[in-house]
Write a protein that holds these residues in place. Structure first.
Motif, mmCIF file in Angstrom:
data_model
loop_
_atom_site.group_PDB
_atom_site.id
_atom_site.type_symbol
_atom_site.label_atom_id
_atom_site.label_comp_id
_atom_site.label_asym_id
_atom_site.label_seq_id
_atom_site.Cartn_x
_atom_site.Cartn_y
_atom_site.Cartn_z
ATOM 1 N N THR A 94 0.985 -1.316 -0.012
ATOM 2 C CA THR A 94 0.023 0.155 0.040
ATOM 3 C C THR A 94 0.867 1.217 0.036
ATOM 4 O O THR A 94 2.158 1.023 0.022
ATOM 5 N N THR A 95 0.449 2.439 0.000
ATOM 6 C CA THR A 95 1.301 3.578 -0.065
ATOM 7 C C THR A 95 2.196 3.568 1.237
ATOM 8 O O THR A 95 3.319 3.961 1.465
ATOM 9 N N GLN A 196 -10.096 -0.114 -1.826
ATOM 10 C CA GLN A 196 -9.009 -1.141 -1.729
ATOM 11 C C GLN A 196 -9.538 -2.467 -1.320
ATOM 12 O O GLN A 196 -8.994 -3.664 -1.582
ATOM 13 N N ASP A 243 -7.669 9.582 -5.898
ATOM 14 C CA ASP A 243 -7.719 8.094 -4.987
ATOM 15 C C ASP A 243 -8.547 7.335 -5.297
ATOM 16 O O ASP A 243 -8.753 6.323 -4.803
ATOM 17 N N LYS A 251 -4.602 2.260 -7.753
ATOM 18 C CA LYS A 251 -4.811 0.979 -6.790
ATOM 19 C C LYS A 251 -5.076 -0.214 -7.533
ATOM 20 O O LYS A 251 -5.554 -0.377 -8.520
ATOM 21 N N ILE A 253 -6.538 -3.804 -7.115
ATOM 22 C CA ILE A 253 -7.870 -4.245 -6.474
ATOM 23 C C ILE A 253 -8.184 -5.820 -6.847
ATOM 24 O O ILE A 253 -7.803 -5.993 -8.147
ATOM 25 N N ASP B 161 -3.098 6.181 -0.112
ATOM 26 C CA ASP B 161 -4.556 5.467 -0.249
ATOM 27 C C ASP B 161 -5.713 6.377 0.459
ATOM 28 O O ASP B 161 -6.623 6.069 -0.172
#
Lengths: 317, 249
Positions: A94-95, A196, A243, A251, A253, B161
């Motif tokens: 993840t970030t 996510q 985002d 992302k 997913i 995120d």
């Protein structure tokens, strides 16, 4: 024997679901002893959650007021200190993990494998390169400590067990650096499921043609209990916030249902969804590459399809 | 002198369709267009804008790799970098090693900022900037979508995120760039001519006291497994029934 330390990501006293996936990944290494490290100003609830994940042998907490906000420059020196004696140090891809783990790897002078998607042994892993257009198998020399981030879309979460692993406090005397300070975070609206981790995701592309038109997807998503995503084209055009971007640079997913509306299916987008269980594509263009990967495809105008679908959902509750 | 160091990686161009070699030894690079890693181009653009605001005086572009990297360094000079350093090596350089080489140059050049792309689009590692910051003992502001310099500090908006996070870092610091930080400028022909006269220094890793070591060996490269094509439905009600029968709606 492998001894694996996983760093916990958490927010508002809740453990990120990605951590149970990291545990599952780590448990695929034969005979691994798995520990979780929690850095927080108030770690008790997060540590309790982490301790219940099946396969976790111990949770280590590091309490410090500076850990009220996760900053890599504060966590890295302490994590590197704890990580001595572990064969592997894992974090989620993840970030949070992407920011932190390389800083830890450098302090440990250990190599890092990013985004591991499959475990082939204690020293051998598979990971995507070239935006997922190739998969490389990497091997670290036995006896070398390895840092890695785990591509969470590739692993199911480890189960929550009935028993709890022991929780220990670790203390450090060294002062933390003051050169990096948290200022603010503007969180995305949270009355909708998190993109996510959502089981269902509804996603829009450039064909939505405006930010205002995206509202029809929000409505549909709320009806379905789904999160909303967007293609890079839609984000670049300003129709959806950053985002919400799904894809290699956004992302990655793996929902049970991923429904795309007006997304053509650029490679970098497909990379972000290829672990989705069922993909549905709605697009006006019958030649759109998204249809090559969709389980169900419908050639049609999204502005007609979305209201029709919503009506069917409403009448079949 | 207020200097910004920018790293430039030579990679297969963003628009090239990647093909895996049948023997699994890597991807096809023969006759393939090579470019500056797009995130590095954004890093250079940001450095140029900071300089244009009068907040920096010199932009140093650094590339590590074979002699062909000089093409990308010339492009960086044409975009506006003032001088370039090419760390020339034909062996594979892992992120950790790249960070050690960059650290040596940072110690020599004393920049106020090192701006790197958040990841290279070939190995997708996303490591070098953070590793450089750790070795340098300085702050890191990764995945930047906005950078504001004031005095000896920078306020950086980061794409995380959960949304957008703002942090403040003391300089010197490492910043890594996300996609939406800026749109890099196009290079104009006269600038390409001018770039030929700008200084480009070539140096061996050994002269910086670093020996590249392969610690994470690439055993083989495979094409990704493909999803199979599903079925086309004729209308919305057929789609709804199909999803309903799978318990998805």
């Amino acid at each position: 024997m492998s001894k694996i330390l996983i760093v916990a990501e958490h927010r508002d006293g809740k453990l990120n679901p990605a951590i149970a996936k990291c545990v599952h990944c780590a448990s695929q290494i034969n005979g691994a002893e798995i520990h979780i490290a929690v850095f927080s100003n108030e770690p008790s609830s997060v540590a309790a959650d982490a301790a219940r994940i099946s396969g976790v042998a111990k949770v280590v907490t590091v309490i410090h007021p500076a850990h009220a906000h996760a900053l890599a420059s504060n966590i890295a020196p302490q994590l590197a200190e704890i990580a001595k004696g572990y064969s592997h140090v894992f974090g989620p891809s993840t970030t949070f993990g992407k920011d932190l783990m390389p800083r830890v790897a450098a302090l440990l002078d250990a190599p890092q494998a990013s985004d591991i998607m499959a475990v082939e042994g204690a020293t051998r892993f598979r990971r995507p390169i070239y935006a997922g257009n190739a998969i490389v198998t990497v091997e670290v020399v036995a006896g070398t400590q390895l840092v890695a981030t785990v591509r969470t879309a590739s692993f199911e979460p480890a189960a929550v067990g009935a028993t709890s692993a022991p929780i220990e406090d670790a203390t450090f005397s060294a002062a933390l650096p003051t050169h990096t300070r948290f200022v603010s975070i503007s969180a995305a609206r949270n009355d909708r499921p998190d993109l996510q981790t959502a089981k269902k995701v509804v996603s829009g592309g450039r064909a939505l043609a405006s930010a205002d038109n995206f509202k029809i997807l929000y409505q549909l998503a709320d009806r379905m209990g789904a999160a909303v995503g967007a293609s890079r084209a839609a984000v670049d055009a300003g129709y959806a916030p950053n985002d919400m971007q799904v894809g290699q640079t956004g992302k990655i997913i793996a929902p049970e249902l991923y429904m795309t509306f007006g997304i053509s299916g650029a490679v970098q987008h497909l990379t972000g969804i290829k672990d989705a269980r069922t993909i549905v594509a709605i697009n006006k263009d019958p030649e759109a590459p998204i249809f090559e990967v969709a389980d169900f495809g419908l050639v049609g105008d999204l502005f007609q399809v979305v209201p029709e679908l919503e009506k069917l959902l409403a009448s079949n509750g | 002198m207020k200097r910004i160091l920018v790293s430039i990686k030579r990679v297969i161009d963003y628009n090239v369709r990647i093909r895996v070699k049948p023997d699994g030894s890597g991807v096809v690079t023969d006759g393939v267009k090579m470019s500056i890693n797009p995130f590095d181009e954004i890093a250079l653009e940001e450095a140029l804008r900071i300089k244009e605001k009068g907040l920096a005086e010199e932009i140093l572009a650094v590339s590590i790799g074979p002699v062909d990297c000089q093409q990308q360094l010339r492009t960086a000079l044409a975009m506006g970098a003032d001088r370039a350093v090419h760390v020339q090596t034909d062996v594979a350089v892992e992120s950790g090693c790249a960070a050690k080489l960059l650290l040596k140059l940072v110690e020599r050049e004393q920049p106020v900022l090192a701006i790197l792309g958040k990841q290279a689009i070939d190995d997708d590692c996303n490591q070098t900037g953070q590793m450089l910051a750790a070795l340098w003992g300085r702050p890191q502001a990764t995945f930047a979508s906005k950078v504001e310099i004031s005095g000896d500090r920078a306020q950086v908006t980061r794409e995380v995120d959960a949304g957008l996070e703002v942090i403040e870092v003391d300089l010197p610091a490492v910043i890594t760039t996300d996609l939406r930080l800026n749109e890099p400028r196009y290079v104009k022909l006269p600038d390409i001519m001018k770039a030929k006269k700008k200084p480009l220094e070539t140096i061996e890793p050994s002269a910086l006291g670093v020996t590249p070591v392969e610690r994470l060996k690439a055993v083989k490269v495979d094409p990704p497994s493909m999803r199979s094509k599903g079925v086309m439905v004729k209308d919305v009600s057929e789609l709804f029934s199909a999803l309903r029968s799978k318990g998805l709606v």
